[in-house]
Design an enzyme around this catalytic site. Sequence first.
Site, short mmCIF file in Angstrom:
data_model
loop_
_atom_site.label_atom_id
_atom_site.label_comp_id
_atom_site.label_asym_id
_atom_site.label_seq_id
_atom_site.Cartn_x
_atom_site.Cartn_y
_atom_site.Cartn_z
N TYR A 51 4.36 38.32 -17.70
CA TYR A 51 3.46 38.92 -18.69
C TYR A 51 3.13 37.86 -19.72
O TYR A 51 4.03 37.19 -20.23
CB TYR A 51 4.13 40.10 -19.39
CG TYR A 51 3.55 41.42 -18.95
CD1 TYR A 51 2.18 41.65 -19.10
CD2 TYR A 51 4.33 42.41 -18.37
CE1 TYR A 51 1.61 42.85 -18.69
CE2 TYR A 51 3.76 43.60 -17.96
CZ TYR A 51 2.40 43.82 -18.12
OH TYR A 51 1.86 44.98 -17.71
N GLU A 53 0.54 38.47 -22.41
CA GLU A 53 -0.49 39.02 -23.30
C GLU A 53 -0.65 38.12 -24.52
O GLU A 53 0.32 37.64 -25.09
CB GLU A 53 -0.10 40.44 -23.74
CG GLU A 53 -0.54 41.48 -22.72
CD GLU A 53 0.13 42.81 -22.94
OE1 GLU A 53 1.38 42.87 -22.78
OE2 GLU A 53 -0.58 43.79 -23.24
N ASP A 197 -25.71 36.29 -17.26
CA ASP A 197 -24.66 36.57 -16.28
C ASP A 197 -24.97 35.69 -15.07
O ASP A 197 -25.86 35.99 -14.28
CB ASP A 197 -24.69 38.06 -15.93
CG ASP A 197 -23.68 38.42 -14.85
OD1 ASP A 197 -23.14 37.50 -14.20
OD2 ASP A 197 -23.45 39.63 -14.65
N THR A 223 -18.51 35.16 -12.66
CA THR A 223 -17.34 35.35 -11.83
C THR A 223 -16.93 33.96 -11.38
O THR A 223 -17.70 33.00 -11.51
CB THR A 223 -17.62 36.21 -10.57
OG1 THR A 223 -18.70 35.62 -9.86
CG2 THR A 223 -17.97 37.64 -10.95
N LYS A 226 -17.70 33.27 -6.49
CA LYS A 226 -18.91 33.23 -5.65
C LYS A 226 -19.25 31.76 -5.38
O LYS A 226 -18.48 31.10 -4.69
CB LYS A 226 -20.03 34.02 -6.34
CG LYS A 226 -19.65 35.51 -6.52
CD LYS A 226 -20.79 36.33 -7.07
CE LYS A 226 -20.47 37.80 -7.15
NZ LYS A 226 -19.96 38.24 -8.45
N ARG A 232 -10.85 35.37 -7.14
CA ARG A 232 -11.61 36.53 -7.60
C ARG A 232 -11.31 36.76 -9.09
O ARG A 232 -10.17 37.01 -9.47
CB ARG A 232 -11.16 37.73 -6.76
CG ARG A 232 -12.01 38.93 -6.76
CD ARG A 232 -11.75 39.72 -5.51
NE ARG A 232 -12.35 39.04 -4.38
CZ ARG A 232 -13.64 39.10 -4.06
NH1 ARG A 232 -14.47 39.84 -4.76
NH2 ARG A 232 -14.10 38.44 -3.03
N1 DSN Z 1 -20.67 42.87 -5.92
C1 DSN Z 1 -21.30 41.65 -6.34
C2 DSN Z 1 -22.42 41.26 -5.46
O1 DSN Z 1 -22.28 41.47 -4.27
O2 DSN Z 1 -23.42 40.75 -5.90
C3 DSN Z 1 -21.69 41.70 -7.72
O3 DSN Z 1 -20.66 42.25 -8.48
#
Ligand code: DSN
Length: 412
Positions: A51, A53, A197, A223, A226, A232
């Site tokens: 933990y 925090e 974003d 994120t 990707k 993730r």
């Molecule tokens: N689920 C993602 C996507 O496939 O674009 C976005 O959060």
Amino acid sequence: MSYLATTDHEIADIIEKERQRQVTGLELIASENLVSRAVLEAMGSIMTNKYAEGYPGKRYYGGCEFHDMAENLARDRLKELFGAGHANVQPHSGTQANMAVYFGFMKLGETLMSMKLTQGGHLSHGSPVSFTGQFYRVVQYGVDPESETIDYGVVEEIARKEKPKILVCGASAYPRTIDFAAFQEIADGVDAYCMADIAHIAGLCATGVHPTSVGVTDFTTTTTHKTLRGPRGGAIMCDEDHGQAIDKAVFPGMQGGPLMHTITAKAVCFKEALRPSFADYSRQIVKNARAMAETLEEAGLRLVSGGTDNHLILLDLTSLSITGLEAETVLGKAHITVNKNTIPNENRSPFVTSGLRIGTPAVTSRGMKEAEMRQIGRWIAMILNDISNEALVRKVGAEVTAMASTYPLYPE
Ligand code: DSN
């Protein structure tokens, strides 16, 4: 045999089946990727046992000295990668990164302006089924019906009329370049914050393959799994002035204990993304998407907006009289994994759709180049033009597996 197989054969079997699926198939979901072995190792490490925090140097638990080191490295590397003034690497996901910006800089009921989900946006940009659509007043822009690209004049008109508190740009199904500077200028004109974003295109932005939003828009959320090819999770970047409010919004504002194994793996990912070879990889993602797009178009398929500038292609299946759901299902039988997607002016539900989203990050991670993309594009077109032909689907499926097997996930 793995240790897990000796203690929990059911789960070990499931993981093995999923490994086989990944090895023998082609992953063309635009938001997915394959992490490196180093990222995988960090994620599966004992860093999960703690933990932590709080933030480095100011934790609510003892024994965090090594977690401080890992999180500091993750923050510093992310700042270096994007040239950011401030970075928060604790958001568990992209949605939670967005949530922190909204929570930190907008009161309940204030106006959020963003791109429509059906035209490329994201659930967490104000969809009525997301908290974002229920806690805030949402106004949205779409794409121009002719060009199927963002019309910045229309965005400005809506912003002037609706006076948003936060103007969101960035998308999950938009194949074209986004002009982040234009969005910030529009936001400045109406005294709004601008949040980009960049979840889908973060790797491309980090390497200059797509113009970056960092240092341009007030906030950048992303994120890490990707095009960045990391674990993730999510992250937020902004200038130093806004940093404290962002950190407070993430913790204690809306999250508890950070996922320290994931933060450690984010640090590994950011180091990998700082290498010159990552820029080559990012360029190849886009070259691959273009090669695939050209092949699909030559085969008579219609591409939303007429092409791609990034890692994804959006196909309009209307002229084939098939739905996105049918296309996703039949291609899945040939071991080609894609996802159904709404397209501009969609008249079907999100579970059915008239479109298909195809992305190249994962196959590029396996080392595939333009020649393979052309072959995959031909297979996709053949199947979509003849979806009831089971013999064809079987034949292509065997060829897909043969190709995929020559590009192992982890050759080392
Ligand atoms: N689920 C993602 C996507 O496939 O674009 C976005 O959060």
